[in-house]
Scaffold this motif. Structure first.
Motif, PDB file in Angstrom:
ATOM      1  N   HIS A  83       8.710   6.786   5.895  1.00 55.34           N
ATOM      2  CA  HIS A  83       7.550   5.905   5.683  1.00 55.34           C
ATOM      3  C   HIS A  83       6.263   6.737   5.764  1.00 55.34           C
ATOM      4  N   TRP A 110       1.415   9.506  -1.076  1.00 54.65           N
ATOM      5  CA  TRP A 110       0.597   8.542  -1.828  1.00 54.65           C
ATOM      6  C   TRP A 110      -0.904   8.778  -1.589  1.00 54.65           C
ATOM      7  N   LEU A 132       7.810   3.277   0.454  1.00 53.95           N
ATOM      8  CA  LEU A 132       7.023   2.584   1.491  1.00 53.95           C
ATOM      9  C   LEU A 132       7.539   1.159   1.700  1.00 53.95           C
ATOM     10  N   SER A 183      -5.551   1.740   0.380  1.00 56.90           N
ATOM     11  CA  SER A 183      -4.418   2.476   0.965  1.00 56.90           C
ATOM     12  C   SER A 183      -4.780   3.014   2.348  1.00 56.90           C
ATOM     13  N   ALA A 235       6.024   9.212   2.818  1.00 58.60           N
ATOM     14  CA  ALA A 235       5.629   8.546   1.564  1.00 58.60           C
ATOM     15  C   ALA A 235       4.139   8.199   1.604  1.00 58.60           C
ATOM     16  N   ALA A 236       3.651   7.774   2.786  1.00 59.78           N
ATOM     17  CA  ALA A 236       2.212   7.472   2.915  1.00 59.78           C
ATOM     18  C   ALA A 236       1.397   8.752   2.681  1.00 59.78           C
ATOM     19  N   GLY A 243       9.400   0.281   4.969  1.00 59.47           N
ATOM     20  CA  GLY A 243       8.621  -0.703   5.731  1.00 59.47           C
ATOM     21  C   GLY A 243       9.525  -1.832   6.215  1.00 59.47           C
TER      22      GLY A 243
END
Ligand code: HEM
Length: 169
Positions: free
Chosen positions: A13, A20, A66, A154, A16-17, A70
């Protein structure tokens, strides 16, 4: 859920954040200012177009990761599907903050679709047909503002995620 699976989900998670948000920051703070220093307008356009297409794929994979991780994070914390169907869960505290996070996530998805498949592509086409025309500039500016707004949303997701993780609701 096994603690190892929960930890793996959390790691993916956060990764990926990073991909991004880091990718968007790189485009806005490094790539675009760097390209502005090039004199050749068609080279600028082609570089922005090809890197934009690469990041489109990376970005959509990151968004899918995500969403999946999540949901796994929630299950890992003992808040599985049995709670998701209960209206009270979403009304206060952790569930309420999560609801706000999901709403922002839907906005990010919608903005990304419009940015990636409509405005961004049209901005590039307009540059090919009539570089520097008012229409091309308008579309480029629009694409830029959509991207910036998505970055802002974001970062809000990142802050909400940190609050959720630490139980600050
Ligand atoms: C752009 C999209 C997203 C970003 C940037 C993001 C970012 C983050 C970050 C940075 C954390 C904190 C991790 C930590 O400090 O330990 C987090 C936690 C969390 N996120 Fe997200 N997230 C996104 C999407 C989602 C989605 C779509 C969901 C739900 C399906 C979700 C559910 C969660 C949950 C439940 C936590 C708490 C994890 C835990 O402590 O167990 N996130 N998020």
């Amino acid at each position: 859920m096994h603690i190892g699976l929960y930890a793996t989900s959390l790691i993916f998670h956060v990764l990926a954040a990073c991909a991004w948000i880091g990718g968007m920051l790189f485009m806005a703070l490094v790539l675009v200012p760097g390209l502005r220093k090039l004199d050749d307008a068609s080279l600028r356009r082609d570089l922005l177009h090809s890197t934009g297409l690469c990041f489109r794929l990376v970005g959509w994979v990151a968004l899918a990761v995500l969403l999946t991780t999540g949901a796994l994070n929630l299950i890992g914390r003992g808040m599985g599907p049995q709670l998701w169907v209960k209206a009270e869960f979403w009304r206060a505290g952790y569930g309420h903050l999560l609801a706000i996070k999901l709403l922002i996530f839907v906005c990010i998805l919608a903005i990304s679709v419009v940015h990636d498949w409509f405005i961004g592509l049209r901005a590039n086409d307009a540059q090919v047909i009539a570089a520097g025309s008012p229409q091309a500039l308008r579309l480029r500016r629009l694409a830029m503002w959509f991207g910036r707004f998505n970055l802002l949303l974001s970062i809000a997701m990142l802050v909400i995620g940190i609050l959720l993780s630490r139980g600050i609701t």
